[in-house]
Motif scaffolding. Structure first.
Motif, PDB file in Angstrom:
ATOM      1  N   SER A 195     -24.450  -0.544   0.395  1.00 51.80           N
ATOM      2  CA  SER A 195     -23.870  -0.532  -0.947  1.00 51.80           C
ATOM      3  C   SER A 195     -23.301  -1.885  -1.349  1.00 51.80           C
ATOM      4  N   GLN A 211     -29.666   0.730  -4.448  1.00 52.79           N
ATOM      5  CA  GLN A 211     -28.291   0.416  -4.826  1.00 52.79           C
ATOM      6  C   GLN A 211     -27.880  -0.939  -4.264  1.00 52.79           C
ATOM      7  N   THR A 229     -26.642  -4.021  -6.466  1.00 54.21           N
ATOM      8  CA  THR A 229     -25.343  -4.637  -6.224  1.00 54.21           C
ATOM      9  C   THR A 229     -25.461  -6.156  -6.205  1.00 54.21           C
ATOM     10  N   GLU A 231     -16.606  -3.088  -3.814  1.00 56.94           N
ATOM     11  CA  GLU A 231     -17.370  -2.272  -4.749  1.00 56.94           C
ATOM     12  C   GLU A 231     -16.541  -1.331  -5.611  1.00 56.94           C
ATOM     13  N   ARG A 237     -18.476   3.238  -6.622  1.00 58.67           N
ATOM     14  CA  ARG A 237     -19.655   2.872  -5.829  1.00 58.67           C
ATOM     15  C   ARG A 237     -19.488   3.287  -4.369  1.00 58.67           C
ATOM     16  N   LYS A 247     -20.200   6.959  -4.095  1.00 57.96           N
ATOM     17  CA  LYS A 247     -21.643   7.189  -4.210  1.00 57.96           C
ATOM     18  C   LYS A 247     -22.353   6.849  -2.904  1.00 57.96           C
TER      19      LYS A 247
END
Length: 453
Positions: free
Chosen positions: A77, A221, A225, A294, A298, A301
């Motif tokens: 992430s 993702q 990012t 993040e 995020r 998630k």
């Protein structure tokens, strides 16, 4: 008949999955039920073995898988894996990356559980694969498989290596001198041979690769990012800090293992060095880093994606353990033990080949590298004094044979499949083939050692 029914069960499982496209969970349970009932384990015994096998493997690796996958999801992430791959590609070059990974796994990582190694290394391999090209994923997956198990069976303090040496009375120092060469040489040569094979049409991405939606979402993702945050977000923390959730647990586990070898085992170190505790501390670190880089949304998630992936891996790994428990309940290991006896006058090469064959056959039947290695050493140890062969050579032959053809009756096979995003066929072409080739590559080297030892 037990050996025949075991073979039928394995062929049944592979056939259901590859030919009829049956889900591996269903195929594994069906094969386990057939084997238990066909070999006389009985209705109650078979059901108990399936349940107990599932529970035992979950107790052994369940938390390791869960914590490891969540760490990987959080590092995805914040773009950590992509940044690591950029550093590795710049440092050693994309084409040398599989060799660098397999040497690292076979020399520096054997003190770490093989399950932990694959959980933490698989995301790096998937992130690095596009930099190598069309065959990047199978090449890296093969390098991963042979690197992990070459270290596990040959290099101290790998569990199989230490077990064999202990059972056969081989000095660990002597084993270490041979194993630290034999392990990485086997891994590198095998990685090279598989690279040559991949130049053909051997690999078919459309049927050999099978990443689930959660894995693809996590990777997407990570790319998003890096694209959105650039020098901010993920890059606010140094790369080494982002990877402390992986490096920290590895150091804790390794230090505890080496401390145990010299008899230093304080309770606090044993606690921190426990793989489950170490990975949980790593997960805490990854979670904090993700929240910093993040934010809450995020991070939540990423955790959700990790939970999704974890559930599927745990189920398929658990039923792999069920098959192993049913095989154990059949008494196959005792059947195989009764088939072998040693000839005191057997030539050196024949004795080494016999040791390799016993270990390889046990591994094919039982599905566990460590159990096959320990069982083979247990079979041979009582008659070791009656054969004119170095215990070191016999031990290395057992290690080589125990690595042979890791396949569907191993729970590691199914972990590897899910974590690398491969189909069953793709896993056979990478993990099974790489351990087979690695075993065969190491055998001539063991024979040379036997002649000079």
């Amino acid at each position: 008949m037990v050996a025949l029914h075991t073979l039928i069960a394995i062929v049944l499982i592979v056939g259901l999955i590859i030919r009829l496209k049956v889900d591996p969970v269903i195929a594994l349970v069906a094969g386990s039920l057939y084997l238990g009932l066909a070999t006389g384990v009985g209705f109650a015994g078979t059901a108990e073995a399936v349940v107990v096998g599932f529970g035992e493997i979950m107790a052994e690796v369940g938390l390791l898988i869960g914590f490891g996958v969540l760490i990987g999801s959080l590092l995805h992430s914040n773009g950590a894996f992509t940044r690591l791959v950029e550093v590795l590609v710049h440092g050693v070059g994309a084409r040398r990356l599989p060799y660098a990974m397999t040497v690292l796994l076979s020399t520096l990582m054997p003190s770490i559980y093989v399950d932990v190694q694959v959980v933490l290394a698989a995301p790096v391999a998937r992130s690095a694969a596009p930099h190598i090209g069309r065959h990047g994923l199978p090449w890296l997956a093969s390098a991963l498989g042979v690197g992990i198990f070459s270290g596990y069976v040959f290099v101290v303090p790998g569990l199989a290596a230490i077990s064999i040496a202990g059972l056969l009375g081989v000095e660990l120092g002597t084993w270490l001198l041979c194993g630290i060469v034999l392990g990485p040489v086997t891994a590198v040569v095998t990685t090279l041979l598989l690279r040559l094979l991949l130049r053909s049409r051997f690999w078919r991405p459309e049927t050999d690769e099978e990443a689930d939606e959660a894995m693809l979402e996590a990777e997407a993702q990570e790319a998003t990012t890096l694209a959105e945050h650039g020098a901010e977000g993920a890059r606010r923390l140094p790369l080494v800090v982002l990877f402390l959730p992986i490096l920290g647990p590895l150091v804790l586990i390794a230090v505890t293992a080496f401390a145990g070898l010299v008899g230093y085992e304080p309770a606090w170190l044993t606690f921190l060095g426990d793989a489950n505790i170490a990975l949980f501390l790593g997960l805490l670190g990854a979670y904090v880093a993700a929240r910093i880089t993040e934010g809450e949304e995020r991070t939540t998630k990423a955790m959700t994606v990790g939970f999704h992936t974890t559930g599927e891996i745990l189920l398929i790994t658990g039923v792999g353990g069920s098959l192993g428990a049913v095989i154990s309940a059949t008494g196959l290991d005792q059947v195989l033990t009764s088939l072998f006896s040693a000839d005191a006058g057997a030539p050196i090469l024949l004795s080494v080949l016999l040791a390799w064959f016993i270990a390889a056959l046990l591994h094919l039947a039982i599905g566990s590298v460590s159990v096959a290695a320990i069982a083979a050493a247990g079979i041979i140890a009582p008659i070791l004094g009656s054969i004119d062969v170095s215990p070191l050579a016999i031990g290395l032959a057992i290690a080589s044979g125990a690595m042979f053809a890791l396949q569907v009756n191993s729970n590691f096979f199914w972990m590897f499949k899910q974590l690398l995003g491969l189909s069953t066929t793709g896993t056979l072409k990478t993990l099974t083939l790489s351990t087979t080739v690695g075993s065969l590559v190491s055998l001539p080297l063991v024979l040379i050692i036997a002649l000079v030892a």
